[in-house]
Design a protein around this motif. Structure first.
Motif, short mmCIF file in Angstrom:
data_model
loop_
_atom_site.label_atom_id
_atom_site.label_comp_id
_atom_site.label_asym_id
_atom_site.label_seq_id
_atom_site.Cartn_x
_atom_site.Cartn_y
_atom_site.Cartn_z
N ARG A 101 0.71 -1.19 -0.05
CA ARG A 101 0.19 0.22 0.14
C ARG A 101 0.74 1.03 -0.05
NH1 ARG A 101 -5.50 0.25 1.90
NH2 ARG A 101 -5.04 1.56 3.61
N GLY A 102 2.07 1.18 0.12
CA GLY A 102 3.05 2.46 0.07
C GLY A 102 4.04 1.97 0.63
N ALA A 103 5.02 3.27 0.74
CA ALA A 103 6.44 3.14 0.98
C ALA A 103 6.56 3.04 2.56
CB ALA A 103 7.30 4.59 0.49
N GLY A 104 5.71 3.93 3.25
CA GLY A 104 5.63 3.63 4.84
C GLY A 104 5.32 2.38 5.16
N TYR A 105 4.18 1.91 4.64
CA TYR A 105 3.88 0.39 4.84
C TYR A 105 4.78 -0.61 4.69
CZ TYR A 105 -1.04 2.05 5.00
OH TYR A 105 -2.41 2.94 5.19
N ALA A 106 5.47 -0.42 3.59
CA ALA A 106 6.65 -1.24 3.29
C ALA A 106 7.93 -1.34 4.18
CB ALA A 106 7.17 -1.12 1.80
N ALA A 107 8.11 0.02 4.67
CA ALA A 107 9.31 -0.07 5.85
C ALA A 107 8.60 -0.58 7.03
CB ALA A 107 9.36 1.54 5.91
N ALA A 108 7.41 -0.32 7.31
CA ALA A 108 7.21 -0.49 8.72
C ALA A 108 6.89 -2.24 8.82
CB ALA A 108 5.60 -0.12 9.08
N LEU A 109 6.61 -2.93 7.66
CA LEU A 109 6.57 -4.31 7.65
C LEU A 109 7.41 -4.98 6.83
CD1 LEU A 109 2.62 -3.96 6.87
CD2 LEU A 109 3.95 -4.12 8.94
N GLU A 110 8.70 -4.51 6.70
CA GLU A 110 9.84 -4.94 5.98
C GLU A 110 9.90 -6.44 6.38
OE1 GLU A 110 13.36 -2.84 6.40
OE2 GLU A 110 14.43 -3.99 4.90
N HIS A 111 10.18 -6.56 7.74
CA HIS A 111 10.23 -8.02 8.30
C HIS A 111 9.01 -8.29 9.04
CE1 HIS A 111 14.60 -7.38 7.38
NE2 HIS A 111 14.60 -6.35 8.00
N PRO A 112 8.18 -8.96 8.18
CA PRO A 112 6.90 -9.07 8.83
C PRO A 112 6.91 -10.14 10.05
CG PRO A 112 6.93 -10.04 6.69
CD PRO A 112 8.16 -9.27 6.80
N GLN A 113 8.01 -11.12 10.05
CA GLN A 113 7.94 -12.10 11.14
C GLN A 113 8.13 -11.38 12.56
OE1 GLN A 113 10.19 -11.46 8.87
NE2 GLN A 113 12.04 -11.48 9.89
N VAL A 114 8.56 -10.18 12.64
CA VAL A 114 8.74 -9.42 13.80
C VAL A 114 7.46 -8.61 14.38
CG1 VAL A 114 11.21 -9.33 13.20
CG2 VAL A 114 9.59 -7.17 13.16
N ILE A 115 6.65 -8.47 13.51
CA ILE A 115 5.39 -7.88 13.85
C ILE A 115 4.46 -8.66 14.76
CG2 ILE A 115 3.47 -6.58 12.75
CD1 ILE A 115 6.09 -5.27 12.27
N ARG A 116 4.13 -7.94 15.78
CA ARG A 116 3.02 -8.74 16.62
C ARG A 116 1.69 -8.49 16.34
NH1 ARG A 116 5.67 -11.32 20.97
NH2 ARG A 116 8.09 -11.41 20.05
#
Lengths: 83, 154
Positions: A39-54
């Motif tokens: 959905r955009g650069a900000g989302y890509a940066a936030a979710l770059e490593h999806p495995q760490v996201i809780r």
């Protein structure tokens, strides 16, 4: 569905919360993260490593294989550092 | 089914004496009270403050779930968890756990369990504010905090 973000996930995406309508093929938490990344650069940066996201669904921790509810509140955030 | 935990999430400070009284006033069965206070340290002068962000609603819900687990696992007569949010300066309080029991061991172990779970499961995040550079990095979760939960799994 309401999405809500915290800490550096919130800062990188650039918003605290948003309402989204998910396409039918997005059924699990992992698929939601994948869909959001496009959905955009900000989302890509936030979710770059999806495995760490809780993730929490309606105020309860959920793993990435969990099926999304039809409606409700899904929160994305980094590992917690309270206490 | 154990005691009903007191859970609070608040910006303001807490008073240790008041919280101990809450679990012991008028009771003759309490033989042990354990308190743990987590405080903000200055990291050798580097840190001006910690900013604690939390997830309102879930923070209370998750703290209650953790506290209920402790109350089921140990024989406690009382249990309080208070977690602060907002900007907290070195020397100030961040978190309080109080456990009361008829015997020492239950109170000590339950407090230890509660802190291990609060650190990795309660939705709070710390951001550093530095003395010389303003807002800095988010504190990173430590693998050892996650590993600490393993010892409680039977």
């Amino acid at each position: 569905m309401k999405l809500i973000y915290f800490a550096w996930v919130r800062e990188r995406i650039g918003k605290e919360t948003e309402e989204v309508t998910l396409p039918g093929e997005v059924r699990t938490v992992a698929e939601l993260l994948q869909w959001l990344r496009a959905r955009g650069a900000g989302y890509a940066a936030a979710l770059e490593h999806p495995q760490v996201i809780r993730v929490a669904i309606d105020h309860e921790h959920a793993d990435h294989q969990t099926r999304l509810p039809l409606d409700g509140e899904v929160a994305l955030f980094p590992p917690m550092t309270g206490g | 089914m154990g005691c009903e935990p007191h859970i609070r999430v608040q910006a303001e400070d807490f008073d240790l004496a008041v919280e101990i009284d809450r679990l012991t006033d008028g009771r003759r069965d309490v033989g042990a009270v354990v308190t743990f206070t987590g405080k903000c340290r200055d990291e050798g002068g580097r840190l001006a403050a910690l900013e604690l962000e939390h997830y309102p609603g879930m923070a209370e819900a998750e703290m209650t779930r953790i506290a209920r687990q402790a109350a089921e696992r140990w024989q406690l007569s009382g249990l309080t968890v208070v977690h602060r949010y907002g900007k907290i300066r070195p020397g100030e309080n961040i978190v309080l756990v109080v456990t009361a029991s008829s015997h020492r061991k239950a109170a000590l172990e339950a407090a230890d369990f509660l802190m291990d779970y609060l650190k990795s499961r309660a939705p709070f995040w710390k951001k550093e504010h530095l003395t010389d550079a303003g807002p800095g990095q988010w504190v990173e979760a430590k693998a050892e905090d996650e590993n600490a939960l393993e010892r409680w799994k039977k």
